[in-house]
Design an enzyme around this catalytic site. Structure first.
Site, PDB file in Angstrom:
ATOM      1  N   LYS A  70      10.869  -4.221  -4.562  1.00 33.98           N
ATOM      2  CA  LYS A  70       9.560  -3.743  -5.008  1.00 33.98           C
ATOM      3  C   LYS A  70       9.639  -2.543  -5.959  1.00 33.98           C
ATOM      4  O   LYS A  70       8.776  -2.365  -6.801  1.00 33.98           O
ATOM      5  CB  LYS A  70       8.708  -3.354  -3.797  1.00 33.98           C
ATOM      6  CG  LYS A  70       8.127  -4.546  -3.072  1.00 33.98           C
ATOM      7  CD  LYS A  70       7.199  -4.070  -1.962  1.00 33.98           C
ATOM      8  CE  LYS A  70       6.505  -5.259  -1.323  1.00 33.98           C
ATOM      9  NZ  LYS A  70       5.519  -4.858  -0.340  1.00 33.98           N
TER      10      LYS A  70
ATOM     11  N   ASP B 289      -0.928  -4.872  -2.431  1.00 34.34           N
ATOM     12  CA  ASP B 289      -0.782  -4.488  -1.020  1.00 34.34           C
ATOM     13  C   ASP B 289      -1.901  -3.540  -0.580  1.00 34.34           C
ATOM     14  O   ASP B 289      -2.411  -3.645   0.533  1.00 34.34           O
ATOM     15  CB  ASP B 289       0.566  -3.789  -0.788  1.00 34.34           C
ATOM     16  CG  ASP B 289       1.721  -4.779  -0.725  1.00 34.34           C
ATOM     17  OD1 ASP B 289       1.469  -5.949  -0.395  1.00 34.34           O
ATOM     18  OD2 ASP B 289       2.862  -4.368  -1.018  1.00 34.34           O
TER      19      ASP B 289
END
Ligand code: ATR
Length: 480
Positions: free
Chosen positions: A268, A304
């Site tokens: 990420k 997210d």
């Protein structure tokens, strides 16, 4: 075999795995598309007898005119191969199970020296740098004019087994389901290949999407996104990419019609430097979980934080929470960002206090050592560590009951949908509990919208994910 013949193009019979049989027993396969494989021990198979015996059996099968193809290992004597070619098409195969990549000149020479109708190269590879070199070998074979079957065994090669049509492979191998185990490492089942990945419909102009992470084998994302593509009628396929080396991975992706990626642990943050643009939220959080290809630009985004925030708003409306974040890793960053953006205050506590301090500084919260947490100071507890996640479902993070009583307890874990922490919270009188499943669904919905501009309902995704997790846990129960 009868059950499968309408669902596959070719049935591979591993003669070396059969016990107590005669050639007559194979008569029922007459007029069916069959590939015979009779692998000796020295090539990774089960047959321990002499080659003369092995070839006598294949000869007998050939005389009966059963089957179309035979798999013959590269080390077989050419006159024997010539003889079998009188009965079958010959797939000349090369296997390597030890992670070693043979050099092309040697392989080329090997295949040139033996008669064949197609070649098969099946290698266990652990590194994407080797997968890139393997794809060069595939190209070299194609330049020789050879048809072939290209297999990378192991979890890093699953994507290639699924995307076979993009690499000109004659076929891919899939395992029969119901056994609970793949017949080779990294293989998917016939049912998954057909139902989840829609293999029979694949065409080179379809878009490819995928999950970039390591490991990714147990992710629910392929079950979610492939179904969504199907429901909105888009010609796209979503596959798991288990990747150790981003640079090598991106070299391969540049030649595929890639539409976008989901990104997970451990990439990420590392993916940031390879992107052309990064959206402001992703930049602020410092992590990308979504890559969108726009024209020829690779754009990073983060869904997210939306995924975390929306279920809270849906359930409780917009509130000014006083939150306690437990853990200070990647997920905690998205949570802190969302809380700050909504004007909520938060404290963060973590095993490694320095990381809590860094997080607090970055997003304007307070870092509190575990022992100094005051239950009166927060009304929402957010658990962001992996403790309690499958397969370690019996783990309970060391959170005192006093942190749970009367609180809204939000566990970001979605597998299992109800963790031990949430059960405990319920038992000691939490005000409400929230699992990670709606978060997973909301972040996936947002991701899907970024890729396709189509809106999907998070509730439908929750149902899809739940159904998949139930199936998965049944399989675990039976076979683990
Ligand atoms: P993610 O990106 O999913 O949030 P991560 O970045 O690895 O995953 O973060 C995991 C978080 O869980 C970290 O805050 C980690 O604590 P440390 O910062 O001390 O490493 C926390 N964590 C992981 N295992 C833990 C354990 N056994 N006990 C307490 N905290 C744990």
């Amino acid at each position: 075999m009868r059950a499968y013949e309408t669902r596959v193009d070719l049935l591979e019979v591993r003669l070396d795995w059969l016990r107590d049989w005669t050639v007559e027993d194979l008569e029922f396969l007459r007029d069916r598309p069959v590939l015979w494989t009779f692998r000796p021990v020295r090539q990774g198979g089960e047959f321990a007898g002499a080659d003369s015996e092995r070839f006598e059996v294949l000869r007998q099968i050939g005389r009966r005119r059963l089957g179309q193809w035979v798999d013959v290992e590269w080390d077989v004597w050419p006159p024997l191969i010539m003889e079998l070619r009188g009965y079958f098409k010959v797939l000349l195969s090369y296997h390597q199970y030890d992670g070693h990549l043979p050099p092309w000149p040697d392989l080329g020479e090997l295949f040139r020296a033996k008669p064949h109708d197609a070649v098969k190269i099946a290698l266990t590879l652990h590194r994407w740098a080797d997968i890139v070199r393997f794809l060069d070998i595939v190209e070299a074979c194609q330049a020789e004019g050879w048809d072939g079957v290209w297999v990378v065994m192991g979890p890093r090669g699953t994507w290639l087994r699924i995307l076979t049509p993009w690499f000109g492979g004659l076929w891919t191998y899939a395992s029969p389901e119901g056994t609970g185990r793949a017949t080779a490492d990294g293989q998917v089942s016939v049912e998954e290949l057909r139902q989840v990945y829609r293999y029979p419909e694949m065409a080179p102009d379809h878009r490819i999407y995928g999950l970039l992470g390591d490991p990714v084998a147990h992710s629910v994302s392929p079950y979610i996104h492939n179904r969504l593509f199907q429901e909105v009628g888009l010609a796209a396929h979503y596959v798991p990419f288990a990747v150790d080396d981003l640079e090598a991975f991106l070299r391969v992706m540049h030649v595929l019609p890639l539409g976008g990626l989901s990104v997970t642990v451990p990439h990420k943050i590392a993916i940031l430097r390879y992107l052309d643009d990064v959206e402001p939220a992703a930049r602020d959080i410092g992590a990308v979980n979504t890559v969108v290809r726009r024209e020829d630009r690779w754009v990073g985004a983060n869904t997210d934080w939306v995924g975390f925030w929306r279920p809270l708003v849906r359930r409780f409306g917009v509130r000014s929470w006083r939150a306690l974040i437990v853990g200070a890793g990647g997920a905690a960053h998205a949570v802190a960002y969302a809380l700050r953006r909504a004007g909520c205050s938060f404290a963060v506590t973590n095993r490694t206090h320095a990381k809590a301090e860094a997080l607090a500084r970055r997003f304007g919260g307070t870092a509190v050592p575990w022992d100094a947490v005051k239950p009166g100071a927060f009304d929402l507890l957010i658990h962001t560590t992996p403790l309690g996640m499958a397969p370690h479902i019996d783990t309970l993070p060391p959170i005192p009951d006093a942190w749970l009583v009367d609180k809204v307890v939000y566990d970001l874990i979605y597998n299992p949908p109800e963790t031990r922490l949430l059960r405990r919270a319920r038992a000691v009188g939490a005000r409400a509990v929230l699992s990670g499943l709606p978060m997973l669904a909301e972040q996936a919905a947002e991701q899907f919208r970024l890729w396709t501009l189509q809106t999907v309902r998070a509730d439908d995704i929750v149902a899809l994910a739940q159904a998949h997790l139930e199936r998965q846990s049944e399989t675990f129960n039976i076979f683990d």
